[in-house]
Design a protein around this motif. Sequence first.
Motif, PDB file in Angstrom:
ATOM      1  N   GLY A 236       6.741  20.066  -1.641  1.00  0.00           N
ATOM      2  CA  GLY A 236       6.698  20.694  -2.948  1.00  0.00           C
ATOM      3  C   GLY A 236       5.403  20.413  -3.682  1.00  0.00           C
ATOM      4  N   ALA A 237       5.211  21.143  -4.774  1.00  0.00           N
ATOM      5  CA  ALA A 237       3.972  21.015  -5.538  1.00  0.00           C
ATOM      6  C   ALA A 237       3.795  19.605  -6.091  1.00  0.00           C
ATOM      7  N   PHE A 238       4.885  18.993  -6.553  1.00  0.00           N
ATOM      8  CA  PHE A 238       4.791  17.651  -7.116  1.00  0.00           C
ATOM      9  C   PHE A 238       4.395  16.639  -6.037  1.00  0.00           C
ATOM     10  N   ALA A 239       5.006  16.778  -4.858  1.00  0.00           N
ATOM     11  CA  ALA A 239       4.675  15.863  -3.761  1.00  0.00           C
ATOM     12  C   ALA A 239       3.215  16.024  -3.350  1.00  0.00           C
ATOM     13  N   ARG A 240       2.746  17.259  -3.261  1.00  0.00           N
ATOM     14  CA  ARG A 240       1.352  17.471  -2.891  1.00  0.00           C
ATOM     15  C   ARG A 240       0.407  16.903  -3.945  1.00  0.00           C
ATOM     16  N   SER A 241       0.793  17.035  -5.203  1.00  0.00           N
ATOM     17  CA  SER A 241      -0.080  16.574  -6.274  1.00  0.00           C
ATOM     18  C   SER A 241      -0.161  15.058  -6.347  1.00  0.00           C
ATOM     19  N   VAL A 242       0.965  14.378  -6.113  1.00  0.00           N
ATOM     20  CA  VAL A 242       1.019  12.929  -6.302  1.00  0.00           C
ATOM     21  C   VAL A 242       0.786  12.176  -4.994  1.00  0.00           C
ATOM     22  N   LEU A 243       1.580  12.489  -3.976  1.00  0.00           N
ATOM     23  CA  LEU A 243       1.572  11.681  -2.761  1.00  0.00           C
ATOM     24  C   LEU A 243       0.282  11.816  -1.973  1.00  0.00           C
ATOM     25  N   GLU A 244      -0.366  12.990  -2.033  1.00  0.00           N
ATOM     26  CA  GLU A 244      -1.585  13.153  -1.246  1.00  0.00           C
ATOM     27  C   GLU A 244      -2.751  12.359  -1.817  1.00  0.00           C
ATOM     28  N   ARG A 245      -2.618  11.873  -3.040  1.00  0.00           N
ATOM     29  CA  ARG A 245      -3.687  11.069  -3.633  1.00  0.00           C
ATOM     30  C   ARG A 245      -3.516   9.578  -3.374  1.00  0.00           C
ATOM     31  N   LEU A 246      -2.360   9.186  -2.846  1.00  0.00           N
ATOM     32  CA  LEU A 246      -2.129   7.783  -2.514  1.00  0.00           C
ATOM     33  C   LEU A 246      -2.866   7.401  -1.230  1.00  0.00           C
ATOM     34  N   PRO A 247      -3.049   6.108  -0.984  1.00  0.00           N
ATOM     35  CA  PRO A 247      -3.566   5.696   0.323  1.00  0.00           C
ATOM     36  C   PRO A 247      -2.640   6.171   1.437  1.00  0.00           C
ATOM     37  N   ALA A 248      -3.150   6.248   2.646  1.00  0.00           N
ATOM     38  CA  ALA A 248      -2.337   6.648   3.791  1.00  0.00           C
ATOM     39  C   ALA A 248      -1.177   5.672   3.972  1.00  0.00           C
ATOM     40  N   ALA A 249      -0.125   6.155   4.608  1.00  0.00           N
ATOM     41  CA  ALA A 249       1.052   5.306   4.837  1.00  0.00           C
ATOM     42  C   ALA A 249       0.670   4.028   5.570  1.00  0.00           C
ATOM     43  N   ALA A 250      -0.232   4.142   6.543  1.00  0.00           N
ATOM     44  CA  ALA A 250      -0.648   2.956   7.299  1.00  0.00           C
ATOM     45  C   ALA A 250      -1.338   1.945   6.399  1.00  0.00           C
ATOM     46  N   SER A 251      -2.133   2.420   5.433  1.00  0.00           N
ATOM     47  CA  SER A 251      -2.830   1.513   4.516  1.00  0.00           C
ATOM     48  C   SER A 251      -1.848   0.812   3.584  1.00  0.00           C
ATOM     49  N   LEU A 252      -0.877   1.555   3.066  1.00  0.00           N
ATOM     50  CA  LEU A 252       0.134   0.957   2.193  1.00  0.00           C
ATOM     51  C   LEU A 252       0.970  -0.064   2.953  1.00  0.00           C
ATOM     52  N   ASP A 253       1.321   0.272   4.191  1.00  0.00           N
ATOM     53  CA  ASP A 253       2.110  -0.639   5.014  1.00  0.00           C
ATOM     54  C   ASP A 253       1.329  -1.918   5.290  1.00  0.00           C
ATOM     55  N   LYS A 254       0.038  -1.773   5.581  1.00  0.00           N
ATOM     56  CA  LYS A 254      -0.801  -2.947   5.858  1.00  0.00           C
ATOM     57  C   LYS A 254      -0.935  -3.830   4.627  1.00  0.00           C
ATOM     58  N   PHE A 255      -1.112  -3.205   3.457  1.00  0.00           N
ATOM     59  CA  PHE A 255      -1.257  -3.980   2.225  1.00  0.00           C
ATOM     60  C   PHE A 255       0.012  -4.780   1.930  1.00  0.00           C
ATOM     61  N   SER A 256       1.168  -4.120   2.012  1.00  0.00           N
ATOM     62  CA  SER A 256       2.421  -4.819   1.706  1.00  0.00           C
ATOM     63  C   SER A 256       2.671  -5.951   2.693  1.00  0.00           C
ATOM     64  N   TYR A 257       2.361  -5.724   3.953  1.00  0.00           N
ATOM     65  CA  TYR A 257       2.566  -6.772   4.953  1.00  0.00           C
ATOM     66  C   TYR A 257       1.667  -7.972   4.677  1.00  0.00           C
ATOM     67  N   ARG A 258       0.415  -7.701   4.360  1.00  0.00           N
ATOM     68  CA  ARG A 258      -0.531  -8.802   4.157  1.00  0.00           C
ATOM     69  C   ARG A 258      -0.165  -9.651   2.950  1.00  0.00           C
ATOM     70  N   VAL A 259       0.214  -9.017   1.828  1.00  0.00           N
ATOM     71  CA  VAL A 259       0.522  -9.818   0.645  1.00  0.00           C
ATOM     72  C   VAL A 259       1.827 -10.588   0.846  1.00  0.00           C
ATOM     73  N   ASN A 260       2.820  -9.978   1.490  1.00  0.00           N
ATOM     74  CA  ASN A 260       4.075 -10.684   1.740  1.00  0.00           C
ATOM     75  C   ASN A 260       3.874 -11.841   2.704  1.00  0.00           C
ATOM     76  N   ALA A 261       3.083 -11.607   3.751  1.00  0.00           N
ATOM     77  CA  ALA A 261       2.838 -12.674   4.730  1.00  0.00           C
ATOM     78  C   ALA A 261       2.022 -13.801   4.113  1.00  0.00           C
ATOM     79  N   ALA A 262       1.092 -13.453   3.218  1.00  0.00           N
ATOM     80  CA  ALA A 262       0.242 -14.475   2.618  1.00  0.00           C
ATOM     81  C   ALA A 262       1.019 -15.388   1.678  1.00  0.00           C
ATOM     82  N   VAL A 263       1.992 -14.834   0.950  1.00  0.00           N
ATOM     83  CA  VAL A 263       2.690 -15.625  -0.062  1.00  0.00           C
ATOM     84  C   VAL A 263       3.968 -16.272   0.486  1.00  0.00           C
TER      85      VAL A 263
END
Length: 363
Positions: A249-276
């Motif tokens: 949908g238009a909302f998904a294209r407008s918002v989600l396509e501007r986020l980092p790639a799924a792989a980048s978000l997954d890597k970020f969450s893993y690193r901060v959780n593993a670090a703490v």
Amino acid sequence: MILAAETNESLAQISDLLVYSSMAVYTLAFFAHIAEWVFGSRSKVGRTAAALTQQQSKAAAAPAVTVQVKTADGGTAVLDKPKVITRAAAGARDVPDGPGAAGGTVKGDLYGRIAVSLTALAFLVEAAGVVTRALSVQRAPWGNMYEFSTTFSTVAVGAYLGFLVAKKNVRWLGLPLVTTVLLDLGMAVTWLKTPSDQLVPALDSYWLWIHVSTAIFCGAVFYLGAVATLLYLFRDSYENKLANGGNPGAFARSVLERLPAAASLDKFSYRVNAAVFPLWTFTIIAGAIWAGDAWGRYWGWDAKEVWSFITWVGYAAYLHARATAGWKGRKAAYIALIAFGCFLFNYYGVNIFVSSKHSYAGV
């Protein structure tokens, strides 16, 4: 004695004023982040991100390049160019990061910078309120749920700003972070507000500085990881739909396509959780040592102790799932969100609804 009491009361009032002032500045930062996303939605870069993703997918599926070579008898032979095979996580795609909330627009970027500046100002004001509260009670400023909540939101924003100072691409965290901080402070000043007071003798210990401060820091970082995990699930579904030829949908294209790639978000969450996670382990150990000094036993299956351990098990299961074939990606993300849910219950539920030795005074 009377003069000291009046001074402490004045400091407490100043602390409250600073907290309210920080809420006002956070509100301005919230609207600035909204403006960043609104103007970013008009970006040509944002509108073409999905098309670029589809083109890259087609290019990756193109046939292998062939090379002609001469043979010993003077003829020619056609050889396929060898393919380079890399090992990736299950479901991983070669998708570029989105252009960010500003969408590559000058106006959106301007509002984004204003939002970050306002967030930094609000952080300084709120931090001053926390310090003033500590001066007014002459102890660590987390003796009740009100103090814990104001300190927690301060540390969460501080961690976010720390990532920005370290040149990490985390400005996409700004809007959900500021929204959550406003909700947290709103609850603190309305439902959790407690007059400043001294602790009971059993809790008046230097372990209060060590144990509770590490718990607050761990929770703040776990929160950032949980936001990244939640956005990863949305972005991953969006990329799946594109890869399968779907039309979001238009909302998904407008918002989600501007986020980092799924792989980048997954890597970020893993690193901060593993670090703490090791620090959360230390938090539980420090709490046990403090319990031994205060109550004469290291572990008594108190509600707070039990849910702290359940949270530890949840994040341990998440880290194990990340290293286990077939559990990477979405399955591991669900475990991470469950683990953070356990932390939230430990934060609010145990302190407010469960009778416990750890229940905060006046709540």
